[in-house]
Design a protein around this motif. Structure first.
Motif, short mmCIF file in Angstrom:
data_model
loop_
_atom_site.label_atom_id
_atom_site.label_comp_id
_atom_site.label_asym_id
_atom_site.label_seq_id
_atom_site.Cartn_x
_atom_site.Cartn_y
_atom_site.Cartn_z
N PHE A 17 0.84 -1.18 0.00
CA PHE A 17 0.00 0.00 0.00
C PHE A 17 0.88 1.24 0.00
O PHE A 17 1.87 1.25 0.72
CB PHE A 17 -0.89 -0.02 1.25
CG PHE A 17 -1.62 1.26 1.47
CD1 PHE A 17 -2.80 1.52 0.81
CD2 PHE A 17 -1.10 2.22 2.33
CE1 PHE A 17 -3.48 2.70 1.01
CE2 PHE A 17 -1.77 3.42 2.52
CZ PHE A 17 -2.96 3.66 1.86
N PRO A 18 0.57 2.33 -0.69
CA PRO A 18 -0.50 2.44 -1.68
C PRO A 18 -0.09 1.91 -3.06
O PRO A 18 1.07 2.05 -3.46
CB PRO A 18 -0.74 3.94 -1.73
CG PRO A 18 0.55 4.56 -1.34
CD PRO A 18 1.25 3.60 -0.43
N ARG A 19 -1.03 1.34 -3.76
CA ARG A 19 -0.74 0.75 -5.07
C ARG A 19 -0.30 1.80 -6.08
O ARG A 19 0.45 1.51 -7.01
CB ARG A 19 -2.00 0.04 -5.60
CG ARG A 19 -2.09 -1.39 -5.11
CD ARG A 19 -3.05 -2.16 -5.95
NE ARG A 19 -2.43 -2.57 -7.21
CZ ARG A 19 -3.09 -3.22 -8.16
NH1 ARG A 19 -4.35 -3.49 -8.00
NH2 ARG A 19 -2.48 -3.58 -9.26
N TRP A 20 -0.82 3.02 -5.89
CA TRP A 20 -0.45 4.10 -6.82
C TRP A 20 1.06 4.29 -6.85
O TRP A 20 1.64 4.65 -7.87
CB TRP A 20 -1.15 5.39 -6.38
CG TRP A 20 -0.94 6.51 -7.33
CD1 TRP A 20 -1.61 6.71 -8.50
CD2 TRP A 20 0.00 7.58 -7.23
NE1 TRP A 20 -1.14 7.83 -9.13
CE2 TRP A 20 -0.16 8.39 -8.37
CE3 TRP A 20 0.96 7.94 -6.27
CZ2 TRP A 20 0.60 9.54 -8.59
CZ3 TRP A 20 1.71 9.07 -6.49
CH2 TRP A 20 1.54 9.85 -7.64
N GLY A 90 4.16 14.36 -1.34
CA GLY A 90 5.53 14.46 -1.81
C GLY A 90 6.26 13.13 -1.70
O GLY A 90 6.98 12.72 -2.62
N TRP A 91 6.05 12.45 -0.56
CA TRP A 91 6.69 11.14 -0.39
C TRP A 91 6.23 10.18 -1.50
O TRP A 91 7.05 9.52 -2.14
CB TRP A 91 6.34 10.56 0.98
CG TRP A 91 6.72 9.13 1.10
CD1 TRP A 91 7.98 8.64 1.33
CD2 TRP A 91 5.86 7.98 0.95
NE1 TRP A 91 7.96 7.27 1.32
CE2 TRP A 91 6.67 6.84 1.10
CE3 TRP A 91 4.50 7.83 0.71
CZ2 TRP A 91 6.16 5.55 1.01
CZ3 TRP A 91 4.00 6.55 0.62
CH2 TRP A 91 4.81 5.42 0.77
N ALA A 92 4.91 10.12 -1.71
CA ALA A 92 4.36 9.18 -2.69
C ALA A 92 4.87 9.52 -4.09
O ALA A 92 5.30 8.63 -4.84
CB ALA A 92 2.83 9.22 -2.64
N ARG A 93 4.86 10.82 -4.45
CA ARG A 93 5.29 11.19 -5.80
C ARG A 93 6.77 10.91 -6.01
O ARG A 93 7.19 10.45 -7.08
CB ARG A 93 5.00 12.68 -6.04
CG ARG A 93 3.52 12.99 -6.08
CD ARG A 93 3.18 14.15 -6.95
NE ARG A 93 3.96 15.35 -6.72
CZ ARG A 93 3.70 16.50 -7.33
NH1 ARG A 93 2.68 16.59 -8.15
NH2 ARG A 93 4.43 17.55 -7.09
N ASN A 94 7.61 11.21 -4.98
CA ASN A 94 9.04 10.96 -5.12
C ASN A 94 9.35 9.48 -5.21
O ASN A 94 10.19 9.05 -6.02
CB ASN A 94 9.80 11.58 -3.94
CG ASN A 94 9.90 13.08 -4.08
OD1 ASN A 94 9.70 13.62 -5.15
ND2 ASN A 94 10.20 13.76 -2.98
N ALA B 90 3.03 3.09 7.68
CA ALA B 90 3.52 3.97 8.74
C ALA B 90 3.35 5.44 8.34
O ALA B 90 2.96 6.28 9.16
CB ALA B 90 4.98 3.66 9.04
N MET B 91 3.62 5.74 7.06
CA MET B 91 3.48 7.12 6.58
C MET B 91 2.03 7.57 6.67
O MET B 91 1.74 8.71 7.04
CB MET B 91 3.94 7.26 5.13
CG MET B 91 5.42 7.16 4.94
SD MET B 91 5.87 5.44 5.09
CE MET B 91 7.49 5.48 4.44
N THR B 92 1.11 6.67 6.31
CA THR B 92 -0.30 7.02 6.36
C THR B 92 -0.73 7.36 7.79
O THR B 92 -1.42 8.36 8.02
CB THR B 92 -1.15 5.85 5.82
OG1 THR B 92 -0.59 5.43 4.57
CG2 THR B 92 -2.59 6.26 5.63
N VAL B 93 -0.30 6.53 8.75
CA VAL B 93 -0.69 6.77 10.14
C VAL B 93 -0.08 8.07 10.66
O VAL B 93 -0.76 8.87 11.32
CB VAL B 93 -0.27 5.58 11.03
CG1 VAL B 93 -0.59 5.86 12.48
CG2 VAL B 93 -0.98 4.31 10.58
N ALA B 94 1.21 8.31 10.33
CA ALA B 94 1.85 9.55 10.80
C ALA B 94 1.17 10.78 10.20
O ALA B 94 0.97 11.79 10.89
CB ALA B 94 3.34 9.53 10.42
N THR B 95 0.78 10.69 8.92
CA THR B 95 0.07 11.81 8.30
C THR B 95 -1.28 12.02 8.97
O THR B 95 -1.69 13.16 9.25
CB THR B 95 -0.14 11.54 6.79
OG1 THR B 95 1.10 11.19 6.20
CG2 THR B 95 -0.71 12.76 6.10
N ALA B 96 -1.98 10.91 9.27
CA ALA B 96 -3.28 11.01 9.94
C ALA B 96 -3.12 11.69 11.30
O ALA B 96 -3.96 12.53 11.68
CB ALA B 96 -3.90 9.62 10.11
#
Lengths: 131, 111
Positions: A17-20, A90-94, B90-96
């Motif tokens: 996750f994420p698949r994108w 930004g994290w996802a795009r990079n 982990a990134m998703t939870v930290a962002t939330a």
């Protein structure tokens, strides 16, 4: 469901996750992935600092007109929310760009944030020391 | 576990884990700050939400720790490679957690 990658290692892509982000491309150098992760974390800390500053302006009851204090607090908190959004996007795009071997995105949000923070700080300082 | 070769002199996984520690601590502190200020000015519902929200930094830290262990295992070649490489949980939870801080702070000021 395992699929063969080019290297012949079975990787369960659907589980990631994420698949994108992970849906395509190849694994970048782990050092770059980790550096991207730390950039994300630095943005999250920036976001938290901005939110804390907004709460501070609200809670400290500075000797300034109330509306001005509220506006400054809201601007800081909204900037903090924006920084949290920038952190994840930004994290996802990079990560995606690195997986596909494409160039990374620019730092538009950082420039915008700089302008907002400088303006808010100068206005607050003027209000506290001049008004 | 047998001793492994030094993977990278930059200690990247360790630096990343430390950054996670700083961030989770900071987010717990800001949430606690929100609770403190809300406790003075607001009613029970947002306070309860914030106290529940304190579990987010804890969860993010645990996810980051699991991530660190997996990365360390893979980079040093100790143990079998995981069939499920780390994703962005982990990134998703930290962002939330950060977004929750921001939303509650907005409630605090606008209310």
């Amino acid at each position: 469901m395992a699929r063969d990658t080019g290297a012949g290692e079975p990787v369960d892509r659907r589980a990631r996750f994420p698949r994108w982000v992970y849906g395509q491309g190849t694994e970048p150098d782990p050092r770059f992935t980790l550096a991207n992760e730390r950039t994300f974390l630095a943005w999250i800390r920036t976001s938290l600092a901005l939110i804390a500053a907004g709460i501070g302006v609200h809670a400290l009851h500075l000797q300034i007109p109330e509306t001005l204090g509220d506006v400054a607090a809201i601007v800081l908190i909204v900037a903090g929310i924006g920084a949290a959004g920038q952190a994840f996007v930004g994290w996802a795009r990079n990560e995606r760009a690195m997986r596909q071997g494409r160039p990374l995105h620019g730092a538009v949000t950082a420039s915008l944030l700089t302008v907002v923070v400088v303006l808010t700080t100068v206005l607050l300082a003027l209000a506290v020391f001049v008004l | 576990m047998r001793p492994s070769e030094l993977y990278d002199r930059g200690a990247q996984p360790e630096r990343t884990l430390l950054a996670w520690g700083r961030t989770c601590l900071a987010s717990a502190v800001v949430l606690a700050l929100v609770v403190k200020v809300l406790a003075v000015e607001a009613d029970a519902a947002p306070i309860l939400l914030t106290v529940t929200g304190l579990s987010l930094p804890v969860l993010a830290w645990l996810l980051a720790l699991a991530r660190y262990r997996r990365v360390h295992r893979e980079l040093t070649g100790t143990g079998a490679a995981s069939p499920r490489p780390g994703g962005g949980a982990a990134m998703t939870v930290a962002t939330a957690a950060a977004l929750l801080c921001g939303a509650l702070a907005l409630v605090l000021v606008v209310r």
